[in-house]
Design a protein around this motif. Structure first.
Motif, PDB file in Angstrom:
ATOM      1  N   VAL A 520      62.591 118.527 126.247  1.00  0.00           N
ATOM      2  CA  VAL A 520      63.156 119.635 127.013  1.00  0.00           C
ATOM      3  C   VAL A 520      62.121 120.731 127.183  1.00  0.00           C
ATOM      4  O   VAL A 520      62.397 121.753 127.803  1.00  0.00           O
ATOM      5  N   GLU A 521      60.923 120.534 126.618  1.00  0.00           N
ATOM      6  CA  GLU A 521      59.815 121.456 126.833  1.00  0.00           C
ATOM      7  C   GLU A 521      58.747 120.757 127.671  1.00  0.00           C
ATOM      8  O   GLU A 521      58.570 119.550 127.597  1.00  0.00           O
ATOM      9  N   HIS A 522      58.051 121.525 128.470  1.00  0.00           N
ATOM     10  CA  HIS A 522      56.962 120.979 129.267  1.00  0.00           C
ATOM     11  C   HIS A 522      55.786 120.601 128.378  1.00  0.00           C
ATOM     12  O   HIS A 522      55.504 121.268 127.370  1.00  0.00           O
ATOM     13  N   ILE A 523      55.068 119.540 128.748  1.00  0.00           N
ATOM     14  CA  ILE A 523      53.782 119.238 128.131  1.00  0.00           C
ATOM     15  C   ILE A 523      52.699 119.067 129.201  1.00  0.00           C
ATOM     16  O   ILE A 523      51.523 118.948 128.862  1.00  0.00           O
ATOM     17  N   ASP A 524      53.100 119.031 130.480  1.00  0.00           N
ATOM     18  CA  ASP A 524      52.150 118.975 131.594  1.00  0.00           C
ATOM     19  C   ASP A 524      52.027 120.386 132.174  1.00  0.00           C
ATOM     20  O   ASP A 524      53.051 120.982 132.548  1.00  0.00           O
ATOM     21  N   PHE A 525      50.805 120.897 132.281  1.00  0.00           N
ATOM     22  CA  PHE A 525      50.615 122.300 132.662  1.00  0.00           C
ATOM     23  C   PHE A 525      49.473 122.463 133.664  1.00  0.00           C
ATOM     24  O   PHE A 525      48.585 121.612 133.782  1.00  0.00           O
ATOM     25  N   ILE A 526      49.530 123.594 134.351  1.00  0.00           N
ATOM     26  CA  ILE A 526      48.388 124.135 135.074  1.00  0.00           C
ATOM     27  C   ILE A 526      48.059 125.475 134.426  1.00  0.00           C
ATOM     28  O   ILE A 526      48.933 126.334 134.284  1.00  0.00           O
ATOM     29  N   VAL A 527      46.816 125.629 134.006  1.00  0.00           N
ATOM     30  CA  VAL A 527      46.352 126.852 133.339  1.00  0.00           C
ATOM     31  C   VAL A 527      45.237 127.448 134.184  1.00  0.00           C
ATOM     32  O   VAL A 527      44.270 126.749 134.526  1.00  0.00           O
ATOM     33  N   ILE A 528      45.377 128.711 134.546  1.00  0.00           N
ATOM     34  CA  ILE A 528      44.334 129.344 135.357  1.00  0.00           C
ATOM     35  C   ILE A 528      43.734 130.535 134.624  1.00  0.00           C
ATOM     36  O   ILE A 528      44.387 131.188 133.806  1.00  0.00           O
ATOM     37  N   ASP A 529      42.472 130.771 134.913  1.00  0.00           N
ATOM     38  CA  ASP A 529      41.812 132.002 134.495  1.00  0.00           C
ATOM     39  C   ASP A 529      42.338 133.115 135.400  1.00  0.00           C
ATOM     40  O   ASP A 529      42.283 133.013 136.632  1.00  0.00           O
ATOM     41  N   ALA A 530      42.872 134.166 134.817  1.00  0.00           N
ATOM     42  CA  ALA A 530      43.478 135.245 135.599  1.00  0.00           C
ATOM     43  C   ALA A 530      42.492 135.898 136.560  1.00  0.00           C
ATOM     44  O   ALA A 530      42.905 136.536 137.538  1.00  0.00           O
ATOM     45  N   LEU A 531      41.179 135.749 136.327  1.00  0.00           N
ATOM     46  CA  LEU A 531      40.188 136.294 137.257  1.00  0.00           C
ATOM     47  C   LEU A 531      40.310 135.682 138.650  1.00  0.00           C
ATOM     48  O   LEU A 531      39.854 136.266 139.632  1.00  0.00           O
ATOM     49  N   LEU A 532      40.915 134.523 138.727  1.00  0.00           N
ATOM     50  CA  LEU A 532      41.103 133.864 140.019  1.00  0.00           C
ATOM     51  C   LEU A 532      41.875 134.756 140.983  1.00  0.00           C
ATOM     52  O   LEU A 532      41.690 134.705 142.195  1.00  0.00           O
ATOM     53  N   ARG A 533      42.743 135.597 140.430  1.00  0.00           N
ATOM     54  CA  ARG A 533      43.563 136.463 141.276  1.00  0.00           C
ATOM     55  C   ARG A 533      42.760 137.574 141.951  1.00  0.00           C
ATOM     56  O   ARG A 533      43.271 138.252 142.831  1.00  0.00           O
ATOM     57  N   ASP A 534      41.503 137.741 141.566  1.00  0.00           N
ATOM     58  CA  ASP A 534      40.680 138.743 142.226  1.00  0.00           C
ATOM     59  C   ASP A 534      40.375 138.364 143.668  1.00  0.00           C
ATOM     60  O   ASP A 534      40.078 139.236 144.500  1.00  0.00           O
TER      61      ASP A 534
END
Length: 574
Positions: A520-534
């Protein structure tokens, strides 16, 4: 259901809040583009769960257990439902009234159109158009109505307008849904129209989007997977409706909008032969299964897909046709591996690149450091030394910036046990803990992944990591504080210019929800460096159902005939 909403992290959602900047194209083309944007990722929730969703989305931050009613602004006990008090209990208001074409699903449960309201005020609004004027409604402050229109208080007028703009764009008569139409006139009850368009545009301008509305947009996206673009970009409404209302937009021409859709999908033990399992213990697929997997891939229509548990290029081509995709296998794969006996076959990471987006295949390199030997035991207790999966790296240029994308498939068997320290004795039996071997290997991979992320950050290179982490990164304690030590170490704030954001968040209510023994918990993720939002605007990652949950051929473990993992995707815009 309510637990799912309570685990949402607004800070995380805000980090993914996109800032789309649509070009000044024709109104028809803009509407078409916005329609695709508004419906992307939409996974309708059952109508009987919308009251719990609204209780979370409109929760009163000052009074636990209360929510803020939309028209009156009153803080209300969540438990005081309409059937307990027909006058002052609360219920769900459809801003685009149900009698105006939104009784069927998914319109009926679309949270962008639903508001918690005082039941009697809701009844008096009924299916009236929205417009200025009338006599005081009586119960909701600064609210007016007459025989054919309803005017809410000033503080929510813009919210009403943007919700109706969304409904007008989201439901365009495609996929068997009605074509909802905003008009500049009083409309009869029934049908699929509602007014008054130009009044709504005035309300939108006078009452711009607030931070609370942005947070609500984020929460709704986390629940049903899509956003209201009019809450993201204040200028959109003028571009779409300004000409019809005689309003000059005065918005300068811009460069065409660029976007990139990225996803990850573990297609469990994908082999190329119908009726033949890739490895012992895995399921064999037939032609129907391969056809359905290919249909899921076509519907996702991703530009870049990180893939795990792929047996061969031939297997991958059955889901991602080579006429549409460049297919790249991990360098660990050797031609002919799929022809070995079943007990010698293996699984590999892979990448698929849309030829429509990438006429030439991007370069891909293998990060062999994550391919470490796991020393432990097989499931039957046999001592073994088996290699884990290598990662894959591709480089992109987004708005002139170098970005690295990493596809990972980390060690399984330590989904939630402690890494700091690794537990050697079973907490239940107090005997030697078999998962200690898996956890030690995963801990070693974490150190390598952390090194790679910090190496890129030191060079000012933003990163996107996606794949099967085999770890419940969203784990929280009773106070809803994140506690997973894999994630906390990876995102520990050092170096200072590295800040990571992950998704999807909250529990998994999408992938095989009625099957036993599922996470019931995710184990597949997308993780981004927050700098991408610049320089780019990322959507919050969304998990997608593959469908067929009720098909008997996929009962219990047979769901692996498709996959026991479901795809996760996000879109970047710049």
């Amino acid at each position: 259901m309510q637990t799912a909403f309570k685990t949402l992290s607004i800070a995380v959602l805000l980090a993914f809040a996109p800032k789309p900047s649509f070009a000044q194209i024709s109104v028809a083309d803009l509407r078409a583009s916005l329609h695709e944007t508004a419906k992307r990722g939409h996974q309708a929730i059952p109508y009987n769960q919308t009251d719990e969703a609204l209780a979370e989305v409109f929760a009163d931050p000052a009074v636990p257990g209360n929510l803020i009613l939309f028209y009156t602004g009153r803080s209300q006990d969540v438990g005081l439902w309409v059937n307990q008090n027909a006058e002052d209990g609360w219920n769900r208001e459809h801003l685009w009234a149900r009698s105006r074409g939104v009784r069927p699903m998914p319109m009926n449960s679309d949270l962008h159109n639903l508001m918690p309201t005082d039941a009697s005020v809701n009844q008096r609004r009924s299916h009236l158009d929205f417009d200025d004027g009338g006599a005081p409604e009586g119960e909701a402050p600064a609210t007016f109505l007459d025989g054919d229109s309803f005017e809410p208080r000033d503080a929510v007028k813009g919210d009403v307008a943007r919700a109706l703009f969304y409904m007008d764009i989201r439901y365009e008569g495609t996929d068997g849904e009605p074509d909802l139409i905003l008009v500049e006139r009083t409309t009869p009850s029934g049908g699929h129209t509602i007014g008054h368009l130009c009044t709504l545009l005035e309300w939108h301008q006078a009452d711009p989007t607030t931070s609370e509305e942005v947070a609500r947009n984020n929460q709704i996206e986390a629940v049903q997977g899509n956003r209201n673009p009019f809450s993201d970009d204040q200028d959109l409404a003028l571009r779409v409706y300004g000409e019809a209302c005689g309003v000059t937009t005065a918005v300068p021409l811009e460069a065409p909008l660029n976007s990139l859709s990225i996803g990850t999908w573990n297609i469990a033990n994908l082999h190329h032969e119908s009726g033949v399992a890739l490895r012992g213990g895995s399921g064999a697929r037939d032609d129907i299964d391969y056809s359905r997997l290919a249909a899921v891939a076509a519907d996702l229509d991703l530009d870049i897909v990180a893939l795990q548990e792929i047996g061969s290029p031939a297997a991958l081509a059955r889901v991602f046709p080579t006429e549409d995709y460049h297919l790249v296998m991990s360098s660990r794969y050797r031609a002919g591996d799929e022809g070995r006996p079943a007990e010698e076959r293996d699984i590999f990471t892979a990448m698929a690149f849309s030829k429509a987006k990438f006429p030439t295949a991007p370069s891909v390199e293998t990060l062999s450091a994550l391919r470490i030997d796991h020393v432990g035991f097989d499931r039957d207790g046999t001592p073994s030394i088996r290699p884990t999966r290598a990662a894959m790296i591709t480089e992109l240029t987004i708005d002139g910036h170098l970005v690295k994308v990493l596809n990972v498939h980390l060690k399984s068997g330590c989904h939630g046990w402690s890494l700091d320290p690794v537990v050697d004795q079973s907490p239940m039996s107090q005997r030697p803990f078999r998962s200690r071997f898996d956890c030690r290997t995963l801990k070693a991979q974490r150190a390598i992944l952390e090194n790679w992320l910090e190496q890129q950050a030191t060079q000012d290179i933003p990163t996107i990591v996606l794949g099967d982490f085999n770890r419940r990164l969203n784990a929280t304690n009773a106070a809803l504080e994140e506690i997973d030590d894999f994630w906390l170490t990876l995102n520990d704030g050092t170096p200072e210019d590295l800040s990571l954001v992950k998704g999807p968040i909250g529990p998994d209510a999408i992938c095989w929800p009625q099957h036993a023994k599922r996470f019931v918990e995710h184990i597949d993720f997308i993780v981004i460096d927050a700098l991408l939002r610049d320089f780019a605007s990322p959507d919050a990652p969304v998990k997608h159902s593959m469908g067929f949950e009720d098909d008997a051929r996929y009962a219990d473990r047979s769901r692996q005939r498709l996959s026991d993992h479901c795809p996760v995707s996000m879109t970047l815009r710049w």
